[in-house]
Design a protein around this motif. Structure first.
Motif, mmCIF file in Angstrom:
data_model
loop_
_atom_site.group_PDB
_atom_site.id
_atom_site.type_symbol
_atom_site.label_atom_id
_atom_site.label_comp_id
_atom_site.label_asym_id
_atom_site.label_seq_id
_atom_site.Cartn_x
_atom_site.Cartn_y
_atom_site.Cartn_z
ATOM 1 N N PHE A 61 0.849 -1.180 0.000
ATOM 2 C CA PHE A 61 0.000 0.000 0.000
ATOM 3 C C PHE A 61 0.891 1.237 0.000
ATOM 4 C CE2 PHE A 61 -4.183 -1.862 0.932
ATOM 5 C CZ PHE A 61 -3.799 -3.152 1.257
ATOM 6 N N ARG A 62 0.342 2.348 -0.411
ATOM 7 C CA ARG A 62 1.113 3.582 -0.372
ATOM 8 C C ARG A 62 0.211 4.732 0.050
ATOM 9 N NH1 ARG A 62 2.156 4.210 -6.886
ATOM 10 N NH2 ARG A 62 0.029 4.866 -7.483
ATOM 11 N N GLN A 63 0.856 5.738 0.612
ATOM 12 C CA GLN A 63 0.128 6.931 1.033
ATOM 13 C C GLN A 63 0.980 8.158 0.761
ATOM 14 O OE1 GLN A 63 -1.254 6.965 5.117
ATOM 15 N NE2 GLN A 63 -2.881 8.403 4.591
ATOM 16 N N ALA A 64 0.447 9.043 -0.042
ATOM 17 C CA ALA A 64 1.105 10.309 -0.338
ATOM 18 C C ALA A 64 0.600 11.361 0.641
ATOM 19 C CB ALA A 64 0.815 10.728 -1.772
ATOM 20 N N PRO A 65 1.378 12.406 0.882
ATOM 21 C CA PRO A 65 0.942 13.458 1.814
ATOM 22 C C PRO A 65 -0.399 14.039 1.396
ATOM 23 C CG PRO A 65 3.257 13.714 1.300
ATOM 24 C CD PRO A 65 2.743 12.639 0.383
ATOM 25 N N GLY A 66 -1.328 14.099 2.363
ATOM 26 C CA GLY A 66 -2.629 14.681 2.097
ATOM 27 C C GLY A 66 -3.587 13.792 1.355
ATOM 28 N N LYS A 67 -3.186 12.549 1.089
ATOM 29 C CA LYS A 67 -4.051 11.632 0.366
ATOM 30 C C LYS A 67 -4.328 10.392 1.199
ATOM 31 C CE LYS A 67 -2.732 12.992 -4.324
ATOM 32 N NZ LYS A 67 -2.295 12.501 -5.661
ATOM 33 N N GLU A 68 -5.375 9.678 0.831
ATOM 34 C CA GLU A 68 -5.700 8.441 1.521
ATOM 35 C C GLU A 68 -4.759 7.318 1.082
ATOM 36 O OE1 GLU A 68 -10.514 9.108 2.217
ATOM 37 O OE2 GLU A 68 -9.768 7.435 1.015
ATOM 38 N N ARG A 69 -4.625 6.354 1.965
ATOM 39 C CA ARG A 69 -3.834 5.173 1.622
ATOM 40 C C ARG A 69 -4.525 4.400 0.506
ATOM 41 N NH1 ARG A 69 -3.600 1.389 6.461
ATOM 42 N NH2 ARG A 69 -5.646 0.794 5.623
ATOM 43 N N MET A 81 9.473 -2.046 -8.915
ATOM 44 C CA MET A 81 8.811 -0.869 -9.474
ATOM 45 C C MET A 81 9.661 -0.310 -10.600
ATOM 46 S SD MET A 81 7.480 0.968 -5.974
ATOM 47 C CE MET A 81 9.137 1.408 -5.463
ATOM 48 N N ASN A 82 9.153 -0.375 -11.802
ATOM 49 C CA ASN A 82 9.840 0.144 -12.973
ATOM 50 C C ASN A 82 9.111 1.365 -13.519
ATOM 51 O OD1 ASN A 82 11.644 -2.054 -12.826
ATOM 52 N ND2 ASN A 82 10.332 -3.300 -14.155
ATOM 53 N N SER A 83 9.821 2.140 -14.314
ATOM 54 C CA SER A 83 9.233 3.335 -14.943
ATOM 55 C C SER A 83 8.495 4.198 -13.929
ATOM 56 C CB SER A 83 8.284 2.918 -16.075
ATOM 57 O OG SER A 83 8.949 2.127 -17.040
ATOM 58 N N LEU A 84 9.156 4.495 -12.846
ATOM 59 C CA LEU A 84 8.510 5.257 -11.775
ATOM 60 C C LEU A 84 8.108 6.637 -12.251
ATOM 61 C CD1 LEU A 84 10.713 4.096 -8.813
ATOM 62 C CD2 LEU A 84 8.215 4.019 -8.854
ATOM 63 N N LYS A 85 6.968 7.091 -11.729
ATOM 64 C CA LYS A 85 6.421 8.399 -12.060
ATOM 65 C C LYS A 85 6.346 9.246 -10.783
ATOM 66 C CE LYS A 85 3.365 6.324 -15.549
ATOM 67 N NZ LYS A 85 1.951 6.167 -15.985
ATOM 68 N N PRO A 86 6.322 10.558 -10.915
ATOM 69 C CA PRO A 86 6.197 11.404 -9.720
ATOM 70 C C PRO A 86 4.966 11.053 -8.881
ATOM 71 C CG PRO A 86 6.858 12.730 -11.589
ATOM 72 C CD PRO A 86 6.565 11.360 -12.127
ATOM 73 N N GLY A 117 5.419 8.386 -2.305
ATOM 74 C CA GLY A 117 4.648 8.175 -1.100
ATOM 75 C C GLY A 117 5.357 7.229 -0.155
ATOM 76 N N MET A 118 4.738 7.014 0.992
ATOM 77 C CA MET A 118 5.235 6.028 1.941
ATOM 78 C C MET A 118 4.601 4.693 1.572
ATOM 79 S SD MET A 118 7.220 5.692 4.574
ATOM 80 C CE MET A 118 7.310 7.217 5.498
ATOM 81 N N GLN A 149 9.962 5.117 2.419
ATOM 82 C CA GLN A 149 9.624 6.250 1.573
ATOM 83 C C GLN A 149 10.156 6.065 0.156
ATOM 84 O OE1 GLN A 149 7.735 9.014 2.256
ATOM 85 N NE2 GLN A 149 8.048 9.699 0.141
ATOM 86 N N VAL A 150 9.294 6.335 -0.806
ATOM 87 C CA VAL A 150 9.673 6.327 -2.219
ATOM 88 C C VAL A 150 9.387 7.710 -2.794
ATOM 89 C CG1 VAL A 150 9.127 5.414 -4.508
ATOM 90 C CG2 VAL A 150 9.248 3.872 -2.536
#
Length: 126
Positions: A37-45, A82-87, A91-92, A121-122
């Motif tokens: 799972f991942r969670q970006a700042p200000g967003k839901e997991r 994880m390949n071809s990572l995008k901005p 997230g965590m 963190q990624v």
């Protein structure tokens, strides 16, 4: 006591790759469902990818074709390539384990797990 510890996160440029690992200890059952799972700042997991003990996998639409989940059962380590990572992948990232769920889609859709790691963190920069 079940413990889960993630590693492998870091800062990369968009288009690059990372491999996350989640080492599991203290879990002895033969059935399981594990996921990332991942969670970006200000967003839901959100659920990213999951795998059941029979090998079935599931992925969020946003990562299909770029991320691959796998597990080394002998070492009790869960991976996320994880390949071809995008901005927007920034997230965590957390690994999670459900002891009896057999449909991996349910894990990433519902996010209900009994055990969680502390996260790694990624960051993918443009």
């Amino acid at each position: 006591q079940v413990q889960m510890e993630e590693s492998g996160g870091g800062s990369v440029q968009a288009g690059e790759s990372l491999r996350l690992s989640c080492e599991v200890s203290g879990y002895t059952r033969v059935t399981w469902c594990m996921g990332w799972f991942r969670q970006a700042p200000g967003k839901e997991r959100e659920g990213v990818a999951s795998i059941a003990s029979d090998g079935l996998t599931a992925y969020a639409d946003s990562v299909k074709g770029r991320f691959t989940i796998s597990r080394d059962n002998a070492k009790n380590i869960l991976y996320l390539q994880m390949n071809s990572l995008k901005p927007e992948d920034t997230g965590m990232y957390y690994c999670a384990l459900h002891p009896w769920l057999q449909d991996p889609r349910l894990l990433i859709e519902d996010g209900q797990a009994d055990y969680w790691g502390r996260g790694t963190q990624v960051t993918a920069s443009p």
